[in-house]
Structure formats: C-alpha cells, structure tokens
Design an enzyme around this catalytic site. Structure first.
Site, PDB file in Angstrom:
ATOM      1  CB  THR A  53      -0.908  -0.030   1.248  1.00 32.06           C
ATOM      2  OG1 THR A  53      -1.723  -1.206   1.165  1.00 32.06           O
ATOM      3  CG2 THR A  53      -1.801   1.183   1.320  1.00 32.06           C
ATOM      4  CB  SER A  58      -3.328  10.307  -2.740  1.00 29.94           C
ATOM      5  OG  SER A  58      -4.460   9.537  -3.066  1.00 29.94           O
ATOM      6  CB  ALA A  59       2.159  10.767  -2.377  1.00 25.65           C
ATOM      7  CG  HIS A  62      -5.093  13.421   3.828  1.00 28.56           C
ATOM      8  ND1 HIS A  62      -5.899  13.815   2.798  1.00 28.56           N
ATOM      9  CD2 HIS A  62      -4.621  12.195   3.499  1.00 28.56           C
ATOM     10  CE1 HIS A  62      -5.922  12.853   1.882  1.00 28.56           C
ATOM     11  NE2 HIS A  62      -5.149  11.854   2.280  1.00 28.56           N
ATOM     12  CB  ILE A 348      -2.273   1.770   8.528  1.00 30.06           C
ATOM     13  CG1 ILE A 348      -1.974   1.244   9.935  1.00 30.06           C
ATOM     14  CG2 ILE A 348      -1.676   3.163   8.324  1.00 30.06           C
ATOM     15  CD1 ILE A 348      -2.518   2.071  11.069  1.00 30.06           C
ATOM     16  CB  SER A 350      -6.497   7.628   3.333  1.00 32.13           C
ATOM     17  OG  SER A 350      -6.415   9.019   3.417  1.00 32.13           O
ATOM     18  CB  CYS A 449      10.532   7.031 -22.420  1.00 28.78           C
ATOM     19  SG  CYS A 449      11.954   6.252 -21.634  1.00 28.78           S
TER      20      CYS A 449
END
Lengths: 491, 500
Positions: A53, A58-59, A62, A348, A350, A449
């Site tokens: 995960t 989304s890295a 928040h 665990i 988001s 690429c």
C-alpha cells in the site's frame, strides 16, 4: 544490518522486537524504536521496503479534517502532519505544504462542507478556511467554474511516498535495526514469554511482535488473538500525468468525501507530475493491484468534475493500490487483550502517510513502556538521501564528476538521472536490488518513456554492481525476471 | 568557452547526414553531440535489411547504413563527442552538455541542428488496464535487448500495435526462437509499411488482428497472459469478443513521439500534430539559426528520407552560418536572416548516389475536393507518431540551390493541411529562400482508396495526382518548384487535400 537471504539463522537468536511489514508504518515504527536499546528486526515478505500500500497511494499529507473527532485517525493525522516537516528535514526527503481545497459544487451540499470545516477545527487543524467561488477560482483557476465553495487547508502537503518509506527504513537500519526480506510470516505461536514466528525460511523467536502487515494485518492478528479483525482491501486506481501537466493545479483538489473515501482528487506530486485518482473498489484479492478499464475511466471522468481541462492525453502511467480498510473504520494501534507482547498497527488506510510519524511515535511509546526500553546514546536521527546532482551548483557538480565520473553519465533521459545516483541507490543501506527498487529510489524509469531507453542500461549497472547475471535481474524481485534466456536457446 | 559554427544535437541518421552536409557546404567547424556510446543512433539495433534502397539503391542493414554515414564523418574529420548529454540549449544557441570526462560544459554555436530522434509511446499512454508485471516492453526496448544484448525478453509473445518496429520484432522474435501468437492493431488498418506486413507477419503465419486491442494484463510478477478484444469504430472494446492469450511477453509498438524536451525548453514552437517543431522551407524553426530534421521534426517511415531531409537541414544551416559571418562582418547582428545568399554548394552529401534522381513516387502538385478528415486518430495507435526507426520516408527538401538571386524577400506562403491531410512539413515557404524544388511531406489521417492528392494555390487547384491508396502508415510528398511559385506573386496559402 541487512540479513542476506542465503545466510543461515543463528539458532538461539531471540529478538527483542520483530516488526512484520516494511511499509511506511513498519518503517516508521522501526525508526522510532531504533532510538532505544533493543534487538529489533523487520520481516518483509517482498524483496524491498515500500512494496504494498505504501507505494501506491495519493502521497498526500492530509491536513486532518476528514476523520471523526476523537478517533485515532484524527489524532494521529493532525499530529503526524505537524511532525512531518521536521521528519522530512531529518531524513532529507522532499515535502511541501502545498495546501488543499475540498470543492463543493452544489449549494445543497454546502452543509457537508461546513461539517468538514467544523470537524477540522475540532481535530485541531490550523488555518482552515471556507472560500467562496471567486476566491477559490482566484487561487486555482483550473477548478471547475461550477464551484460553489471550497474548504481551504493550507497545512496539507505532498511527499514522495517511496522516499519517505525508504528513508525511514534506511535510518532505522543505520541505527541497528535488522531487515529480512523475501520472508513471509506463516504462523505465530506463543512459546513461554516469547513468540515463535514460522516463516517461509524457518523459525524466529522474539519477545515482542508488532503487526504492520498492511492488507494482511488481520491475517497476522488472527494468528494470535481470538478477537478477530477483518480487513477489506479497497482498490484505488490512479493515473499519473507527465510533468508538463504538473502545474495544472497548485494545491490538492478534493471532492466532498463519499462513503468509501475521499473521492477522486487531482494533485501535483512532489516531483512535479499531476496525479489523479483514486477510485474505491472493494476487492477480495489482497494482491489485486490490477487496474480496470472501469476504474481508469472513472478516474478520468470524475477528476474532470472538479478540475477542468485536465490534459488526459498526457497520462504516462496508471496504477492501483489497496487500502487496508478494517471493519471498524479506524486505525488499530495497541495490544489485543488476549495477546500480550503483540501489538497491532492495523487498518492503516488513508491518512496513513500523513499519520506515519505519529504512528511510529505512538507505537514506540507503547513498546518502550511495556518493555522498559532505554534510549541509546548513539542514535542518529538524520539520514542523508541519494545525492541529487541537479541540486548542486555547476562548480560543485563538476567537482563531483571529476571525483566520480559516473555522475557525468545520464542514464535516464526523461528524469535526467545519472549512473552515480543509481550506484548510490544500489550501494546504500537497504539498497535497491531490482529495476523497481532503483526506480523508487532515484526515479530512473519513472518519466515519460517509462524506462524504454534506460531499462537495459539500468539492468547492466545492477548486474555489474550486484555481481549477478543479466538473466537474474528482476523488475521487482520474485519471478519478475526481465529476460528469459539468450537468443536462439529455444531453437 | 568552446565555439563551433554548427552544433548538431544527436548522432543518429539525421544528425550524421546533417553534419556531413554542413561540412560539405563549406563549414569546417561542426560538432556532433551524441548521448549514446556510439554514432548511428537507433540504426545500430536495426539489424534487419531494407535500408538504403532510395539512397544507395542497395539493401543494407541498419548498422551498414549508419556506417556509410559514419565513414563520411570520419573521412571529413567532423568532430563528435559520445556519451554526451545535452542538458540545455538557450535561444542564443549556448549549448550546455555533460559527460563523464568534461563534466558540465558550454559550447557557443552559431547554428544548431536538432536531430534528437524520437521515443516510443509507453503502455501508460494507452492506459491499458491490468497488472504491471515484468514482461511488457516497448518494441524498441525488446529490439535492443535481442539485437544488441543477445537476450530474449520472453518465449510466448503477443504484440500490440502494428507499427513497423512491432512488425520487425515479430519476425525477429520468431527467428530467435520465440512464438509470436498475434499482432493486435487498434485501428482497422496497419500503422506499418505494407512490405513489413508481408515479410514479417504473413511469411511467418503470424495473424494480424485489426481493430483489436489489449483490454487486460494478467500476472503479478511475470506476465502470464493478456486479453484481446475487438474494438468498435470508436476504439471501444466490443463485449463478447474477449479472447485470452497465455503469454509471457507483450511488446508494444504503438507509436513514436519526437523527443522535443530540449526544443520546447528553448522556446521552439511546436506543431501539436507532429509533436515536432514548426519549420519553414529551410527546416528552420521559429528561432533563427535553429534547424530540425529527422524524427525529432516528424516521425518518418524510411531512414533514406531522414538522411535526405537532414542533408537539407545541414545545407541550410551552413548557409545561415555564412550569412551570419557576413552580417557580423558588416556589423549587423541579425538573427534569422537568410535571403539571397544560400549555400551555392549544394551537392552530394550522400556519396556516389546523388539525390538528384528524385523519382515519381512523389507526385508533383495536383488537386480537387473531398473532405472527410476522419481518422484524426489522435489517441489511436500508429499514425502521426509513426513507428519508424528503420526505414524511411519520402522527405527531402529541395534539390538545387544554385543561382539564388531573386529578390523576393520576406514574404511567406503558408502551407495548410486540408481535407484528409493531418500536417505538412514545412509549414511556411519563403520563395526567395527556397531551393528550386521543395518537397512537402505530410501524412493522411485515414486510409483512402482511389483518391487524388491535390494541391491548391489559394483557391485554384494547380495539380492533382491519382492514388490507388494512401494510408497513415506511409508518409506522402508533394513537390513544389520555385519556378511555379514565382508565377503566383500574390499567393498566400497552399493547401494539400485528399479528394475523391
């Protein structure tokens, strides 16, 4: 310390603490515990850290307005976000508070936005503000013209999820934590004051077990506790766009949260790409990281609801990650009543990335108190990242190339990554062993690429540095060999 | 700081031909910068034959074809640097490059020739769903592994996209012992050359599945199989047509994209259709003294025409430098000027075989009307982003440039792709600067049968040429002559159309 898979175990070895899982939670806990005097080991079933995960999300750091006040998610998110700045400095990883906007397009949904604001305030999120249409568009001109209002959270941020996870693990490793890869925990048995972990490679004993096994955390937990957990992997599909599209928005743009999550976001990444996604699809397969047509179509369609004119033709790759959603809906950190010496770090999902510094801190405090751990005198809190030549002045860079000519050799043309950086990624603690390992550490092969030009070169460097045959080079460990023999050997 | 009259960015077929031509046009100070370990570019991995038919009337392999040019570079004493990456080019033509030996260094050029070639479209650009295991390669990457490293990427192969590299690789993989099960093509026609379909697929009994695409990829570590499905007229999978292929390898030959990151950064204007620079009759970009040729300009089918086009770019760059010298002597630091004077020494940059023999596959001007610009194909496979790396294209700019005395300065005629035509190269013509003949290259957006390729001068159709078939996979050409254009002093727009 790195455990080589070919080495035999020391038979009488008993660890003080074993952490199962080298994702961002496991690595954060390992790093937090590495300041104490203890014999600690991380066991990971894959060939590298940051493999589940933690590598496909989304890295986002928040701000902390989503979770229900009083929940562990709320507390650890806000705390983790506050800790992230310093952590990023200590670990030499990129982190930027770019701010976020939750877009409300419908006047009727405005109460929901207000509720989110109030939650944020209750959770202790600072500087939250509700913006009107004009103010929102002035801030982010590519937000949809239909916007009615938006919740602005200046403290929200973006990180590189790979570097965060890798840096935490490297720092833990440098402080004496041992890592074992390609070793899956199959069973856990209580044995006197200890636990015995039966793995694919034998048996390991430990006084304390920490379960940070991501989408498998329920499986691990249920090996020792009668109070069962149940995790449902929720798949999220994403599309990543070329850097040319990276400035389409400056802040992370969220939809109003729905039932299964925060909806589809549009965000710049810390490396300047544009990321859109994720979907939320409950799946059975804990390895089911396959994208689907429906999922990708949904990403493209829904991203366009809140942000206009997304240059979808610039998609360079798509991927999917699995959120480890536990039935209770909150993070689970602590010992089950019926399993002393065993701690969960489960559910665990988001905001896991944002919370990880606080997850590490909390878990380490619990274990410290339980085991009476004492601090080391020689803990090193900082870690030096892979040297990035383009951050140097020209004089410095030329001096570096004179000393190490490999820094003058560009291997990945799209991301301009040098051979020097790739060698660094291989040779450093917990170094890369596969193409994906190099990609996550250096970004070589992550550009437009997608490794078309550089992968044969990277394979060569890997084979040379690791003393292996080209045929043994893998994309990501296991049976993911890149080549399957030599020309004509099937004829 | 080092100074060169002409710096050529890239030592592949375009860069080599451009440098040779520039040198033969009288410029001694020419430098080629090549990022790879040797000159020749992608030709080095194209070990099949079929190169050079137009240029040398011989069938050469890629390395042989490259060698003909490399030998001339050596004989002419043209300087080149290998393993050298150009990091940046400024509008003032300050080239920043880097290599292991010299680190970062600057070179001031009077003229720059962009010849960086192209790259392959990757899986991500198609957004193919499924897992992301090992075993998925762009066809050119597989070609490098097989032909240069001697390694087999896999045993059981499916190929997506019928671009030429994909077709060539279907044959190569078969010859090296793999089983190629099918080539799937999203479009109802192939993106590759007809001869490759015959020689690489039909001769080996490999099915070409038109209007098919990959809709799912299975296998977590190594590829285990793909699902193909038929697509409807809008490229969407038709339910019920899914077919699973068990395979360990998927090759993608789904288009080529000019590598214009450097060009874009320096402010060169791009044509969104070709993804290459907008150029005038001299193959010069909007930045004076910056020229482009080969696959960085637009993706070609045949390398012969890359060489030809690059030869023109080299001559034009040489002419620019000479004028530049004149202007600096007279103290007028002009940028993009070039009128009267042009390299009077046009000639045989391609040894022996002079190009003068341009033949008839290139119509001269012609025309009447139809429309139907269907297949704008933007996202589909093939087309503008043509697969190419190996053969060539009808390109070629102009033949003779002697007697340049006309005084029509400044006025530019616009070239406009019209019905059925997706783009033209060049896009502007200054008659006073053009050679006696100018070849205008273009691609059509769909397959047209029994049609005419027509040329209009403003509203007047000045020529049309009957064609049995034109297809996006084969570059087309129309030749304009200076003499003809001089007869239309008020001409504003030349349009090229496909007509019924």
């Amino acid at each position: 310390m790195i455990y080589e898979s070919s080495m035999a175990y020391e038979s009488n070895m008993t660890y003080d603490i074993i952490i199962i899982g080298a994702g961002v939670s496991g690595a954060a806990i390992a790093r937090a515990l590495s300041r104490y005097q203890a014999n600690i080991c991380v066991i990971e079933k894959e060939e590298d850290v940051c493999y589940g995960t933690s590598k496909a999300n989304s890295a986002i750091v928040h701000a902390g307005y989503d979770a229900v006040p009083g929940s562990l998610k709320a507390r650890l998110n806000v705390r983790g976000s506050r800790m992230m700045g310093r952590l990023a400095e200590e670990l030499d990883i990129p982190f930027r508070r770019n701010g976020s906007l939750v877009v409300c397009r419908d006047k009727e949904e405005f109460p929901e936005l207000q509720k989110l604001y109030e939650r944020g305030v209750a959770n202790g999120v600072e500087e939250l503000r509700i913006l009107g249409r004009e103010e929102t568009l002035a801030m982010e001109p590519n937000v949809t013209d239909d916007v009615f209002a938006a919740l602005y959270a200046p403290t929200a941020g973006i990180v590189c999820p790979f570097e965060l996870n890798i840096a935490l693990a490297e720092n833990a490793c440098e402080n004496g934590v041992e890592f074992r890869f390609n070793e899956e925990v199959k069973d856990i048995v209580r044995s006197g004051q200890c636990y015995e972990l039966h793995t694919g490679r034998g048996t390991v004993r430990t006084k304390y077990v920490i379960n940070a096994a991501g989408v498998y955390a329920d499986v691990i937990h249920n090996m020792v506790s009668r109070r069962k957990l149940h995790i449902t992997p929720r798949r999220g599909d994403y599309c990543l766009l070329d850097r040319a599209a990276g400035s389409h928005v400056g802040r992370t743009i969220f939809a109003l949260p729905g039932k299964l999550g925060k909806g589809i976001l549009v965000t710049p990444t810390i490396h300047g790409n544009l990321l859109i996604g994720p979907t939320a699809m409950e799946v059975e397969d804990r390895e089911g990281t396959n994208t689907t047509r429906e999922g990708l179509d949904q990403v493209l369609e829904k991203a366009g609801l809140n942000v206009k004119d997304i240059p979808v033709r610039q998609v360079i790759t798509s991927f999917a990650g699995l959120r480890a959603h536990e039935d209770g809906g909150d993070f689970i950190i602590g010992e089950p009543e019926d399993a002393e010496g065993f701690m969960d770090c489960a559910g665990i999902e988001s905001p896991g990335i944002a919370s990880c510094p606080a997850i590490g801190e909390m878990a380490a405090q619990i274990v410290r108190d339980k085991m009476g751990l004492r601090e080391k005198s020689d803990f090193v809190s900082t870690r030096k990242g892979i040297l990035k030549p383009d951050a140097l002045t020209r004089e410095e860079r030329n001096a570096l190339i004179r000393e190490i000519p490999a820094y003058g050799n560009i291997v990945c043309r799209c991301e301009m990554i040098t051979e020097g950086e790739i060698i660094d990624a291989i040779r450093r603690p917990l170094g890369a062993k596969s193409l994906d390992g190099i990609k996550r550490r250096t970004r070589a092969g992550m550009g437009r690429c997608q490794g078309g030009f550089c992968s044969p070169r990277v394979m060569e460097i890997l084979a040379r540095e690791c003393g292996m045959n080209l045929q043994d080079v893998t994309k990501s460990g296991g049976r993911s060999q890149i080549i399957m023999g030599m020309n004509k050997d099937m004829l | 700081m080092e100074k060169y009259d002409i710096v050529v960015i890239g030592g592949g077929p375009a860069g080599l031909a451009a440098a040779i031509s520039a040198k033969r046009s009288g410029i001694d100070s020419v430098l080629i910068l090549e990022r790879d370990r040797e000159l020749g570019g992608i030709l080095n991995q194209c070990i099949h034959n079929g190169f050079g038919l137009h240029t040398f009337q011989e069938e050469l392999t890629g390395p042989e074809y490259a060698h003909r040019f490399i030998r001339q570079v050596m004989e002419l004493g043209i300087e080149y640097r290998l393993d050298t990456m150009v990091m940046d080019i400024s509008r003032e033509k300050l080239v920043m490059a880097m290599n292991r030996k010299d680190g970062l260094f600057d070179i001031q050029a009077k003229a720059v020739i962009l010849a960086m070639g192209c790259r392959e479209r990757a899986r991500g650009a198609l957004n193919i769903p499924g897992f992301r295991p090992a075993g998925i390669y762009s066809a050119g990457t597989a070609q490098k592994l097989v032909n240069v490293e001697g390694c087999m990427p896999g045993r059981e192969v499916v190929i997506l996209g019928s671009g030429d590299i994909g077709l060539i690789m279907a044959r190569r993989m078969t010859l090296e012992g793999a089983r190629v099960q099918a080539v799937a093509e999203l479009m109802p026609y192939s993106g590759g050359l007809k001869r490759n379909i015959v020689q690489c697929l039909e001769d080996y009994g490999i099915p070409l599945k038109l209007s098919h695409t990959v809709i799912d990829i299975r296998g977590r570590e190594r590829l285990e199989g793909v699902t193909l499905a038929e697509v409807d007229g809008r490229g969407r999978p038709v339910p019920g047509t899914e077919e699973f292929y068990s395979c360990d390898t998927l090759l993608l030959s789904v288009g080529l994209i000019p590598e214009n990151e450097l060009s874009g950064k320096m402010g060169v204007e791009m044509n969104p259709v070709t993804s290459g620079p907008r150029v005038n009759e001299s193959l010069e970009t909007n930045i004076g003294g910056v020229f482009a040729c080969g696959n960085v300009l637009h993706v070609h089918d045949l390398v012969d025409f890359v060489s030809e086009e690059a030869g023109a770019a080299g001559r034009n760059a040489a002419a620019y430098v000479k004028e530049y010298a004149e202007n600096s002597v007279t103290g007028s630091a002009k940028d993009s000027v070039k009128d009267g004077t042009k390299a009077s020494t046009r000639d045989n940059w391609k040894d022996g075989t002079k190009a003068g023999t341009r033949d008839n596959w290139k119509d001269s001007v012609a025309g009447s009307a139809e429309d139907s610009v269907t297949g704008s194909v933007e996202d589909s496979v093939g087309d503008s982003t043509k697969d190419n790396r190996r053969d060539g294209t009808k390109a070629g700019t102009s033949e003779n440039a002697t007697g340049r005395a006309d005084h029509q300065r400044g006025r530019e005629i616009r070239l406009q792709p019209a019905e059925g035509v997706r783009y033209t190269v060049p896009e502007r013509i200054n008659v006073s600067r053009m050679d006696e003949k100018l070849s205008v290259r273009f691609r059509v957006g769909n397959v047209y049968k029994n049609c005419y390729v027509s040329t209009y001068f403003d509203r007047e159709r000045v020529s049309r040429r009957k064609r049995q078939v034109v297809a996006p996979g084969e570059m087309e050409e129309v030749i304009l002559t200076r003499e003809q254009l001089l007869q239309y002093p008020d001409l504003e727009t030349i349009s090229i159309k496909v007509e019924a």
